[in-house]
Design a protein around this motif. Structure first.
Motif, short mmCIF file in Angstrom:
data_model
loop_
_atom_site.label_atom_id
_atom_site.label_comp_id
_atom_site.label_asym_id
_atom_site.label_seq_id
_atom_site.Cartn_x
_atom_site.Cartn_y
_atom_site.Cartn_z
N GLY A 141 0.80 -1.22 0.00
CA GLY A 141 0.00 0.00 0.00
C GLY A 141 0.82 1.27 0.00
O GLY A 141 0.31 2.34 -0.35
N ALA A 142 2.09 1.17 0.40
CA ALA A 142 2.95 2.35 0.43
C ALA A 142 3.74 2.53 -0.86
O ALA A 142 4.48 3.51 -1.00
N ALA A 143 3.56 1.64 -1.80
CA ALA A 143 4.36 1.66 -3.03
C ALA A 143 3.66 2.43 -4.15
O ALA A 143 2.44 2.63 -4.13
N THR A 144 4.45 2.83 -5.13
CA THR A 144 3.93 3.28 -6.42
C THR A 144 4.16 2.14 -7.40
O THR A 144 5.31 1.76 -7.65
N VAL A 145 3.06 1.56 -7.90
CA VAL A 145 3.15 0.39 -8.76
C VAL A 145 2.94 0.81 -10.22
O VAL A 145 1.95 1.49 -10.53
N GLY A 146 3.85 0.41 -11.09
CA GLY A 146 3.72 0.70 -12.51
C GLY A 146 3.35 -0.55 -13.28
O GLY A 146 4.05 -1.57 -13.21
N ILE A 147 2.24 -0.49 -14.00
CA ILE A 147 1.77 -1.62 -14.80
C ILE A 147 2.11 -1.36 -16.26
O ILE A 147 1.63 -0.38 -16.84
N VAL A 148 2.92 -2.21 -16.85
CA VAL A 148 3.32 -2.06 -18.26
C VAL A 148 2.47 -3.01 -19.09
O VAL A 148 2.63 -4.23 -19.03
N GLY A 149 1.54 -2.44 -19.86
CA GLY A 149 0.58 -3.23 -20.62
C GLY A 149 -0.73 -3.29 -19.85
O GLY A 149 -0.78 -3.87 -18.76
N PHE A 150 -1.78 -2.69 -20.42
CA PHE A 150 -3.03 -2.56 -19.67
C PHE A 150 -4.17 -3.30 -20.36
O PHE A 150 -5.28 -2.80 -20.49
N LEU A 161 -5.01 -4.60 -6.95
CA LEU A 161 -4.20 -3.68 -6.16
C LEU A 161 -5.03 -2.61 -5.45
O LEU A 161 -4.60 -2.07 -4.43
N SER A 162 -6.20 -2.32 -5.99
CA SER A 162 -7.02 -1.24 -5.42
C SER A 162 -7.32 -1.49 -3.94
O SER A 162 -7.44 -0.54 -3.16
N GLY A 163 -7.43 -2.74 -3.54
CA GLY A 163 -7.71 -3.05 -2.14
C GLY A 163 -6.52 -2.78 -1.23
O GLY A 163 -6.70 -2.61 -0.02
N PHE A 164 -5.29 -2.77 -1.78
CA PHE A 164 -4.11 -2.49 -0.98
C PHE A 164 -3.84 -0.99 -0.86
O PHE A 164 -3.18 -0.57 0.09
N GLY A 165 -4.29 -0.22 -1.83
CA GLY A 165 -4.18 1.22 -1.75
C GLY A 165 -2.92 1.87 -2.27
O GLY A 165 -2.63 3.02 -1.91
N PRO A 166 -2.12 1.23 -3.14
CA PRO A 166 -0.95 1.93 -3.66
C PRO A 166 -1.34 2.94 -4.75
O PRO A 166 -2.46 2.90 -5.27
N ARG A 167 -0.42 3.80 -5.07
CA ARG A 167 -0.58 4.63 -6.27
C ARG A 167 -0.30 3.71 -7.47
O ARG A 167 0.69 2.97 -7.46
N ILE A 168 -1.17 3.75 -8.47
CA ILE A 168 -1.05 2.84 -9.61
C ILE A 168 -0.85 3.65 -10.88
O ILE A 168 -1.67 4.50 -11.23
N LEU A 169 0.25 3.37 -11.59
CA LEU A 169 0.53 3.96 -12.88
C LEU A 169 0.35 2.89 -13.95
O LEU A 169 0.53 1.70 -13.68
N ALA A 170 -0.01 3.29 -15.16
CA ALA A 170 -0.14 2.33 -16.25
C ALA A 170 0.37 2.95 -17.55
O ALA A 170 0.05 4.10 -17.87
N ALA A 171 1.17 2.18 -18.28
CA ALA A 171 1.69 2.60 -19.58
C ALA A 171 1.24 1.60 -20.64
O ALA A 171 1.54 0.41 -20.54
N ASP A 172 0.49 2.09 -21.61
CA ASP A 172 0.04 1.25 -22.71
C ASP A 172 -0.31 2.17 -23.88
O ASP A 172 -1.31 2.90 -23.81
N ALA A 185 -6.15 3.71 -12.55
CA ALA A 185 -4.72 3.95 -12.70
C ALA A 185 -4.47 5.29 -13.36
O ALA A 185 -5.36 5.88 -13.98
N GLU A 186 -3.22 5.77 -13.23
CA GLU A 186 -2.82 7.03 -13.86
C GLU A 186 -2.07 6.71 -15.16
O GLU A 186 -1.09 5.96 -15.13
N PRO A 187 -2.51 7.24 -16.29
CA PRO A 187 -1.79 6.98 -17.54
C PRO A 187 -0.47 7.75 -17.59
O PRO A 187 -0.44 8.95 -17.31
N VAL A 188 0.61 7.06 -17.93
CA VAL A 188 1.92 7.69 -18.06
C VAL A 188 2.63 7.05 -19.23
O VAL A 188 2.24 5.97 -19.70
N ASP A 189 3.68 7.70 -19.72
CA ASP A 189 4.46 7.03 -20.76
C ASP A 189 5.47 6.09 -20.10
O ASP A 189 5.70 6.13 -18.88
N LEU A 190 6.06 5.22 -20.90
CA LEU A 190 6.88 4.15 -20.36
C LEU A 190 8.09 4.68 -19.60
O LEU A 190 8.43 4.17 -18.52
N ASP A 191 8.76 5.69 -20.14
CA ASP A 191 9.94 6.21 -19.46
C ASP A 191 9.60 6.82 -18.11
O ASP A 191 10.33 6.64 -17.12
#
Length: 316
Positions: A141-150, A161-172, A185-191
């Motif tokens: 829950g304290a992490a920022t998790v990046g999901i590559v491929g959505f 992950l929503s039940g754990f409460g981390p910040r979730i990023l996604a790049a696709d 999730a928050e959309p971001v670019d891969l870099d």
């Protein structure tokens, strides 16, 4: 009666007897080797009307050995091992089983995250050796998790992950930003994802290299990478070096480059055992996923044998 060749090890190995279902439809299932070695498989292909294929290669030579073949039903999602052009040239439809194992793989990815964050496998090994010393972990829950491929699996991971409460990023690049936001999730670019995330989980298709030495130079110390997708997404020697140098805290994967020759991977160096977790393609291995993949592939086979269009046709 048609002959259905099945070369997936787990076909009809769940709770549903798919071999009996094929027999009820008037057809027989014969088993073949999962490695798809042509010398061994050739005689079986010669008499096959349909092929439920595992992860081994399906080449033009395989198809030439099967003059009566009417469909290749890929048991799983990825079709990179199938020569789609050769199949199309011979008028053989190719299907797969999209979404059949998405929940199972998403579960496994989150399990590997927790195992890496809390050093669970290493703790088990140390206790069995009489070492009860503690390695302090981190909370999901304290992490920022990046999901590559959505796609289906990436979305399933975000939902869990929503039940754990981390910040979730996604790049696709193929998924609309608004759709990513709607799914938590928050959309971001891969870099940006690699620069920002504490924990990166890979759910992209194979045939590309996403993690190499240059990209690992941009992550912050303590990053964890989870790979339940394809081994070619990462440069294994570069990941091993990043672990040795302390830039990467842990790596957890459900596959290694080469697989059958996995003992040669630098990630299996005993010196890295405390920070590397590898499972043997367990991601899709639940009774529910096996039943789903088997039923979807058999349904498409039965449709073609009955003169109907398959539901999960793969296009080039």
């Amino acid at each position: 009666m048609a002959t259905i060749l099945a070369t997936s090890r787990s076909f009809s190995d769940g709770d549903v007897d798919l071999i009996a279902r094929a027999a009820d439809a008037g057809h027989k299932v014969v088993r073949g080797p999962a490695h798809h070695d042509l010398a061994e498989l050739g005689p079986l292909l010669a008499g096959a009307d349909a092929w439920i294929a595992g992860t081994g290669p399906v080449t033009a030579d395989h198809l030439d050995a099967a003059p009566g073949l009417r469909i290749v039903a890929r048991y799983g999602v990825g079709t990179e091992a199938v020569d789609l052009e050769a199949a199309a040239a011979r008028g053989i439809p190719v299907t797969n089983t999209p979404g059949a194992n998405a929940d199972a793989v998403a579960d496994h990815a989150v399990g590997l995250m927790l195992a890496a964050l809390r050093t669970i496998p290493d703790g088990d090994r140390r206790v069995r050796a009489g070492d009860w010393s503690v390695r302090r972990g981190r909370e999901l829950g304290a992490a920022t998790v990046g999901i590559v491929g959505f796609g289906r699996i990436g979305q399933g991971v975000a939902k869990r992950l929503s039940g754990f409460g981390p910040r979730i990023l996604a790049a696709d690049p193929y998924f609309p930003a608004d759709g990513i936001r709607e799914r938590g999730a928050e959309p971001v670019d891969l870099d940006d994802l690699f620069r920002t995330a504490d924990l990166i989980t890979l759910h992209a298709p194979g045939g590309q290299r996403l993690i190499d030495a240059a990209r690992l130079d941009g992550i912050h110390p303590g990053t964890i990478i989870v790979n339940t997708a394809r081994p070619d997404l990462i440069d294994e020697p570069a990941v091993a070096r990043a672990l040795v140098e302390g830039r990467l805290a842990a790596y957890a994967a459900d596959t290694l480059d080469g697989d059958t020759a996995a003992s040669a991977s630098p990630l299996l160096d005993p010196a890295l055992a405390g920070r590397v977790i590898v499972t043997p393609h367990l991601g899709a291995q639940t009774s529910q996923a096996v039943d789903n993949m088997g039923a979807m592939s058999l349904n498409d086979v039965l449709a073609v044998l009955d003169g109907r269009a398959p539901r999960h046709l793969v296009t080039r």
